[in-house]
Design a protein around this motif. Structure first.
Motif, mmCIF file in Angstrom:
data_model
loop_
_atom_site.group_PDB
_atom_site.id
_atom_site.type_symbol
_atom_site.label_atom_id
_atom_site.label_comp_id
_atom_site.label_asym_id
_atom_site.label_seq_id
_atom_site.Cartn_x
_atom_site.Cartn_y
_atom_site.Cartn_z
ATOM 1 N N VAL A 261 0.841 -1.206 0.000
ATOM 2 C CA VAL A 261 0.000 0.000 0.000
ATOM 3 C C VAL A 261 0.871 1.250 0.000
ATOM 4 C CG1 VAL A 261 -1.644 1.337 1.385
ATOM 5 C CG2 VAL A 261 -1.994 -1.122 1.066
ATOM 6 N N LEU A 262 1.916 1.253 0.814
ATOM 7 C CA LEU A 262 2.773 2.434 0.910
ATOM 8 C C LEU A 262 3.533 2.687 -0.385
ATOM 9 C CD1 LEU A 262 4.132 2.121 4.553
ATOM 10 C CD2 LEU A 262 2.256 3.527 3.685
ATOM 11 N N VAL A 263 4.000 1.632 -1.030
ATOM 12 C CA VAL A 263 4.702 1.792 -2.307
ATOM 13 C C VAL A 263 3.755 2.404 -3.341
ATOM 14 C CG1 VAL A 263 5.742 0.517 -4.234
ATOM 15 C CG2 VAL A 263 6.446 0.034 -1.888
ATOM 16 N N GLY A 264 2.499 2.055 -3.274
ATOM 17 C CA GLY A 264 1.515 2.619 -4.200
ATOM 18 C C GLY A 264 1.042 4.007 -3.827
ATOM 19 N N THR A 265 1.366 4.462 -2.628
ATOM 20 C CA THR A 265 0.897 5.756 -2.134
ATOM 21 C C THR A 265 1.948 6.854 -2.266
ATOM 22 O OG1 THR A 265 -0.558 4.654 -0.558
ATOM 23 C CG2 THR A 265 -0.040 6.959 -0.125
ATOM 24 N N PHE A 266 3.170 6.560 -1.855
ATOM 25 C CA PHE A 266 4.233 7.570 -1.889
ATOM 26 C C PHE A 266 4.696 7.797 -3.317
ATOM 27 C CE2 PHE A 266 4.634 6.571 2.637
ATOM 28 C CZ PHE A 266 4.803 7.834 3.166
ATOM 29 N N GLU A 267 5.044 9.056 -3.620
ATOM 30 C CA GLU A 267 5.549 9.407 -4.940
ATOM 31 C C GLU A 267 7.024 9.785 -4.899
ATOM 32 O OE1 GLU A 267 3.003 12.510 -6.341
ATOM 33 O OE2 GLU A 267 1.247 11.194 -6.440
ATOM 34 N N ARG A 268 7.509 10.217 -3.752
ATOM 35 C CA ARG A 268 8.901 10.669 -3.657
ATOM 36 C C ARG A 268 9.862 9.502 -3.847
ATOM 37 N NH1 ARG A 268 10.376 15.460 0.244
ATOM 38 N NH2 ARG A 268 12.319 14.296 0.075
ATOM 39 N N GLN A 269 10.852 9.710 -4.703
ATOM 40 C CA GLN A 269 11.808 8.649 -5.013
ATOM 41 C C GLN A 269 12.656 8.248 -3.811
ATOM 42 O OE1 GLN A 269 11.811 6.739 -7.800
ATOM 43 N NE2 GLN A 269 9.926 7.896 -8.116
ATOM 44 N N ASP A 270 12.980 9.208 -2.932
ATOM 45 C CA ASP A 270 13.788 8.855 -1.770
ATOM 46 C C ASP A 270 13.013 7.949 -0.809
ATOM 47 O OD1 ASP A 270 12.127 11.013 -1.139
ATOM 48 O OD2 ASP A 270 13.694 12.168 -0.127
ATOM 49 N N VAL A 271 11.722 8.193 -0.688
ATOM 50 C CA VAL A 271 10.895 7.326 0.161
ATOM 51 C C VAL A 271 10.735 5.957 -0.495
ATOM 52 C CG1 VAL A 271 8.628 7.006 1.226
ATOM 53 C CG2 VAL A 271 9.686 9.278 1.211
ATOM 54 N N LEU A 272 10.477 5.933 -1.789
ATOM 55 C CA LEU A 272 10.322 4.654 -2.494
ATOM 56 C C LEU A 272 11.615 3.834 -2.442
ATOM 57 C CD1 LEU A 272 8.194 5.848 -5.538
ATOM 58 C CD2 LEU A 272 7.422 4.516 -3.554
ATOM 59 N N ALA A 273 12.758 4.503 -2.582
ATOM 60 C CA ALA A 273 14.041 3.791 -2.474
ATOM 61 C C ALA A 273 14.215 3.238 -1.058
ATOM 62 C CB ALA A 273 15.196 4.724 -2.837
ATOM 63 N N GLY A 274 13.832 4.013 -0.058
ATOM 64 C CA GLY A 274 13.910 3.548 1.320
ATOM 65 C C GLY A 274 12.998 2.362 1.565
ATOM 66 N N LEU A 275 11.796 2.410 1.011
ATOM 67 C CA LEU A 275 10.864 1.290 1.160
ATOM 68 C C LEU A 275 11.379 0.044 0.453
ATOM 69 C CD1 LEU A 275 7.436 3.134 0.800
ATOM 70 C CD2 LEU A 275 8.322 1.979 2.845
ATOM 71 N N ALA A 276 12.041 0.213 -0.685
ATOM 72 C CA ALA A 276 12.635 -0.933 -1.380
ATOM 73 C C ALA A 276 13.736 -1.561 -0.517
ATOM 74 C CB ALA A 276 13.186 -0.502 -2.739
ATOM 75 N N ALA A 277 14.548 -0.715 0.116
ATOM 76 C CA ALA A 277 15.598 -1.223 1.002
ATOM 77 C C ALA A 277 14.986 -1.973 2.179
ATOM 78 C CB ALA A 277 16.476 -0.071 1.502
ATOM 79 N N VAL A 278 13.922 -1.430 2.748
ATOM 80 C CA VAL A 278 13.246 -2.078 3.880
ATOM 81 C C VAL A 278 12.717 -3.450 3.461
ATOM 82 C CG1 VAL A 278 11.193 -1.935 5.358
ATOM 83 C CG2 VAL A 278 12.693 0.061 5.101
ATOM 84 N N GLU A 279 12.139 -3.525 2.277
ATOM 85 C CA GLU A 279 11.622 -4.809 1.791
ATOM 86 C C GLU A 279 12.751 -5.829 1.638
ATOM 87 O OE1 GLU A 279 8.536 -6.348 -1.575
ATOM 88 O OE2 GLU A 279 9.996 -4.854 -2.209
ATOM 89 N N ARG A 280 13.877 -5.404 1.090
ATOM 90 C CA ARG A 280 15.031 -6.311 0.948
ATOM 91 C C ARG A 280 15.538 -6.763 2.321
ATOM 92 N NH1 ARG A 280 16.395 -2.458 -2.797
ATOM 93 N NH2 ARG A 280 17.930 -1.511 -1.391
#
Length: 136
Positions: A80-99
């Protein structure tokens, strides 16, 4: 690893909560899962989307018996959060968290999420009408 605690401070070790009554140093001699009290988010503090995700990851770390259900909740909320946030720094952080969660490193995921809190706070201030140069 040696951890120093102040009187009355708590540490969460492998799902157990320990409180010390005096200044103490603990030496962890094997691989354990732990969180210092200062990094533990209470349920009433999980007031934003990233803090809610932090709480879920924290549950994975602190409650081994609940880890499977918490991982399911993590996958749902993360999506849900990946689909909500637009900022690339947040999306990159969420990708790191998932990994990190996927690699069995929830402590690192918590650290990554804490680093995103100021960005989320700026976004929320901006959406509430305050001007913030970081929230674009």
């Amino acid at each position: 690893m040696i951890i120093s605690l102040r009187p009355g401070e708590k540490i969460y070790v492998n799902g157990a909560v320990l409180r010390v009554d005096r200044k103490v140093s603990l030496e962890l001699l094997n691989d354990v899962t732990f969180l210092l009290e200062s990094h533990v988010l209470q349920p009433e503090q999980a007031t934003t989307p990233l803090r809610q995700l932090y709480f879920v990851v924290q549950t994975i770390l602190m409650e081994p018996g609940e880890a499977l259900a918490a991982r399911d909740m993590f996958r749902t909320l993360h999506g849900v959060l990946v689909g909500t946030f637009e900022r690339q720094d947040v999306l990159a952080g969420l990708a790191a968290v998932e990994r990190q969660v996927g690699a069995g490193r929830p402590f690192d995921a918590l650290k990554s999420l804490r680093a995103l809190f100021p960005i989320e706070d700026a976004i929320l201030r901006h959406s509430a009408g305050e001007v913030s140069p970081c929230a674009a």
